[in-house]
Motif scaffolding. Structure first.
Motif, PDB file in Angstrom:
ATOM      1  N   LEU A  20     -40.767 -37.033 -41.368  1.00 59.29           N
ATOM      2  CA  LEU A  20     -42.152 -37.517 -41.394  1.00 59.29           C
ATOM      3  C   LEU A  20     -42.972 -36.920 -40.247  1.00 59.29           C
ATOM      4  O   LEU A  20     -44.127 -36.522 -40.434  1.00 59.29           O
ATOM      5  CB  LEU A  20     -42.180 -39.045 -41.314  1.00 59.29           C
ATOM      6  CG  LEU A  20     -41.792 -39.804 -42.569  1.00 59.29           C
ATOM      7  CD1 LEU A  20     -41.794 -41.313 -42.300  1.00 59.29           C
ATOM      8  CD2 LEU A  20     -42.743 -39.493 -43.725  1.00 59.29           C
ATOM      9  N   ARG A  21     -42.376 -36.855 -39.086  1.00 60.82           N
ATOM     10  CA  ARG A  21     -43.106 -36.292 -37.941  1.00 60.82           C
ATOM     11  C   ARG A  21     -43.456 -34.830 -38.203  1.00 60.82           C
ATOM     12  O   ARG A  21     -44.557 -34.367 -37.876  1.00 60.82           O
ATOM     13  CB  ARG A  21     -42.275 -36.437 -36.666  1.00 60.82           C
ATOM     14  CG  ARG A  21     -42.974 -35.907 -35.426  1.00 60.82           C
ATOM     15  CD  ARG A  21     -42.336 -36.385 -34.152  1.00 60.82           C
ATOM     16  NE  ARG A  21     -42.517 -37.825 -33.936  1.00 60.82           N
ATOM     17  CZ  ARG A  21     -43.623 -38.384 -33.466  1.00 60.82           C
ATOM     18  NH1 ARG A  21     -44.674 -37.619 -33.171  1.00 60.82           N
ATOM     19  NH2 ARG A  21     -43.691 -39.679 -33.295  1.00 60.82           N
ATOM     20  N   ARG A  22     -42.557 -34.107 -38.812  1.00 59.36           N
ATOM     21  CA  ARG A  22     -42.832 -32.696 -39.139  1.00 59.36           C
ATOM     22  C   ARG A  22     -43.942 -32.592 -40.189  1.00 59.36           C
ATOM     23  O   ARG A  22     -44.837 -31.753 -40.074  1.00 59.36           O
ATOM     24  CB  ARG A  22     -41.545 -32.036 -39.647  1.00 59.36           C
ATOM     25  CG  ARG A  22     -41.730 -30.611 -40.161  1.00 59.36           C
ATOM     26  CD  ARG A  22     -40.388 -29.934 -40.381  1.00 59.36           C
ATOM     27  NE  ARG A  22     -39.524 -30.689 -41.278  1.00 59.36           N
ATOM     28  CZ  ARG A  22     -39.555 -30.587 -42.611  1.00 59.36           C
ATOM     29  NH1 ARG A  22     -40.421 -29.786 -43.194  1.00 59.36           N
ATOM     30  NH2 ARG A  22     -38.712 -31.288 -43.356  1.00 59.36           N
ATOM     31  N   ALA A  51     -48.952 -38.268 -37.037  1.00 60.82           N
ATOM     32  CA  ALA A  51     -47.803 -39.115 -36.695  1.00 60.82           C
ATOM     33  C   ALA A  51     -48.094 -40.026 -35.513  1.00 60.82           C
ATOM     34  O   ALA A  51     -47.471 -41.091 -35.374  1.00 60.82           O
ATOM     35  CB  ALA A  51     -46.577 -38.248 -36.397  1.00 60.82           C
ATOM     36  N   ASP A  52     -49.025 -39.623 -34.655  1.00 63.69           N
ATOM     37  CA  ASP A  52     -49.360 -40.416 -33.471  1.00 63.69           C
ATOM     38  C   ASP A  52     -50.771 -41.001 -33.551  1.00 63.69           C
ATOM     39  O   ASP A  52     -51.331 -41.414 -32.528  1.00 63.69           O
ATOM     40  CB  ASP A  52     -49.231 -39.554 -32.212  1.00 63.69           C
ATOM     41  CG  ASP A  52     -47.816 -39.055 -32.002  1.00 63.69           C
ATOM     42  OD1 ASP A  52     -46.894 -39.895 -32.023  1.00 63.69           O
ATOM     43  OD2 ASP A  52     -47.635 -37.835 -31.850  1.00 63.69           O
ATOM     44  N   LEU A 106     -43.987 -44.889 -36.185  1.00 59.90           N
ATOM     45  CA  LEU A 106     -43.527 -43.999 -37.247  1.00 59.90           C
ATOM     46  C   LEU A 106     -42.257 -44.538 -37.908  1.00 59.90           C
ATOM     47  O   LEU A 106     -42.133 -44.552 -39.135  1.00 59.90           O
ATOM     48  CB  LEU A 106     -43.296 -42.596 -36.700  1.00 59.90           C
ATOM     49  CG  LEU A 106     -43.062 -41.501 -37.745  1.00 59.90           C
ATOM     50  CD1 LEU A 106     -44.220 -41.431 -38.728  1.00 59.90           C
ATOM     51  CD2 LEU A 106     -42.863 -40.147 -37.055  1.00 59.90           C
ATOM     52  N   THR A 107     -41.306 -44.995 -37.095  1.00 62.97           N
ATOM     53  CA  THR A 107     -40.095 -45.605 -37.651  1.00 62.97           C
ATOM     54  C   THR A 107     -40.435 -46.904 -38.371  1.00 62.97           C
ATOM     55  O   THR A 107     -39.883 -47.202 -39.432  1.00 62.97           O
ATOM     56  CB  THR A 107     -39.065 -45.870 -36.538  1.00 62.97           C
ATOM     57  OG1 THR A 107     -38.778 -44.646 -35.855  1.00 62.97           O
ATOM     58  CG2 THR A 107     -37.763 -46.409 -37.120  1.00 62.97           C
ATOM     59  N   LEU A 108     -41.348 -47.666 -37.796  1.00 68.38           N
ATOM     60  CA  LEU A 108     -41.768 -48.913 -38.422  1.00 68.38           C
ATOM     61  C   LEU A 108     -42.361 -48.657 -39.804  1.00 68.38           C
ATOM     62  O   LEU A 108     -42.103 -49.417 -40.747  1.00 68.38           O
ATOM     63  CB  LEU A 108     -42.791 -49.611 -37.534  1.00 68.38           C
ATOM     64  CG  LEU A 108     -43.177 -51.047 -37.914  1.00 68.38           C
ATOM     65  CD1 LEU A 108     -42.007 -52.003 -37.738  1.00 68.38           C
ATOM     66  CD2 LEU A 108     -44.359 -51.508 -37.055  1.00 68.38           C
ATOM     67  N   VAL A 151     -47.402 -35.800 -46.715  1.00 75.33           N
ATOM     68  CA  VAL A 151     -45.987 -35.750 -47.079  1.00 75.33           C
ATOM     69  C   VAL A 151     -45.801 -34.987 -48.380  1.00 75.33           C
ATOM     70  O   VAL A 151     -44.922 -34.121 -48.503  1.00 75.33           O
ATOM     71  CB  VAL A 151     -45.408 -37.171 -47.186  1.00 75.33           C
ATOM     72  CG1 VAL A 151     -43.995 -37.132 -47.762  1.00 75.33           C
ATOM     73  CG2 VAL A 151     -45.392 -37.846 -45.819  1.00 75.33           C
ATOM     74  N   VAL A 152     -46.628 -35.294 -49.364  1.00 71.77           N
ATOM     75  CA  VAL A 152     -46.518 -34.632 -50.666  1.00 71.77           C
ATOM     76  C   VAL A 152     -46.806 -33.138 -50.547  1.00 71.77           C
ATOM     77  O   VAL A 152     -46.174 -32.310 -51.208  1.00 71.77           O
ATOM     78  CB  VAL A 152     -47.468 -35.296 -51.684  1.00 71.77           C
ATOM     79  CG1 VAL A 152     -47.525 -34.492 -52.984  1.00 71.77           C
ATOM     80  CG2 VAL A 152     -47.012 -36.728 -51.972  1.00 71.77           C
TER      81      VAL A 152
END
Length: 289
Positions: free
Chosen positions: A97-99, A105-106, A145-147, A268-269
């Motif tokens: 996801l971060r990539r 992401a932040d 992000l993990t959440l 993401v897509v």
């Protein structure tokens, strides 16, 4: 307009699905010791249940052949425990996801999406939802992000547990559900041959079984009126059961969640790592832009 529960599923599913299709979680599951993609898949997705046998995973996942599950479990637990599988998929998914998201992401919007989605995910009813409840027992993450990935995964499995119950009540078996969905949407049988080991002979037998109950036309190429009615009822009930997870959010918060999720899901897509059509039932061409 589609129900909010379905709109949110379409937006959250790609965020969850990086755990299956992106290289980071696949690599980490291999590093943990699991042999081959499918051993990693079954170990990671069932990990919240503990080191359960193939029979339990077959029952809970519903639409995989028992022979497919039993080639991976319980042997997977000889290589690494469930905790390792869960951590590998989660860490890998968050890295993916971060990539995909880059600066998003932040962002404040991501933090807000994570907060709203997590409130829904942690406040959803657990009764009758075994996989969701097992996943829910894990501690919540601290970083947004993990959440967000955790919340997307919880909400996905919550919806999935309800969908399984609805299919079962409608008399549609796990393997039949793939054929039923493909005939309703025009998806190719090849989607299921590679990912669910449904090959021509089994596909034909499943079509025949559905036809004998009045769900499929005589030529086997589409659903009958009765079949379409049953399909619509299954989807409507699934949406209604999934909507219970969002009862903790105000209508304005649900609208806000949809709004802040759109650019995240789009990013993401855009990676191209998630197939346009898959047994998840999500057609990426139908996503909100």
């Amino acid at each position: 307009m589609e129900p909010n529960a379905r709109r949110l599923w379409k937006l959250l599913e790609p965020i969850h699905a990086v755990g299956y299709f992106s290289p980071e979680p696949i690599a980490l599951l291999k590093e943990a010791g699991y042999r081959g993609y499918w051993m990693g898949y079954f170990a990671a997705r069932s990990a919240p249940l503990g080191a359960v046998p193939a029979e339990v995973v077959h029952a809970v996942f519903y639409n995989f052949a028992f022979s497919h599950v039993s080639r991976a479990l319980p042997d997977a637990w000889k290589f690494a425990p469930p905790e390792a599988a869960h951590d590998a998929r989660r860490s890998g998914a968050v890295a993916a996801l971060r990539r995909h998201l880059g600066e998003l992401a932040d962002s404040e919007d991501l933090a807000r999406a994570a907060s709203l989605a997590s409130r829904a995910a942690l406040g959803a009813p657990m009764e009758g939802r075994a996989l969701y409840a097992a996943l829910r027992s894990h501690p919540a993450a601290d970083d947004p992000l993990t959440l967000l990935w955790d919340a997307a995964t919880l909400l996905r499995e919550h919806r999935g547990d309800g969908h399984v119950a609805t299919l079962l009540a409608a008399g549609i078996g796990g393997r039949e559900s793939h054929v039923f969905h493909a005939l309703a949407t025009g998806a190719s049988p090849s989607v299921y041959a590679t990912s669910r080991n449904i090959h021509e002979s089994e596909w034909s037998a499943l079509v025949s079984a559905l036809r004998s109950r009045g769900h499929v036309t005589d030529d086997g190429g589409s659903l009958t009126d009765a079949g379409r009615e049953t399909k619509a009822g299954i989807e409507s009930t699934t949406d209604a059961l999934a909507a219970t997870a969002y009862a903790t959010l105000e209508p304005a918060e649900i609208d806000e969640l949809i709004t802040v999720l759109r650019p995240l899901t789009k990013a993401v897509v855009a990676s191209g790592e998630i197939p346009g059509q898959s047994p998840m039932g999500l057609n990426l061409d139908e996503l909100e832009r």
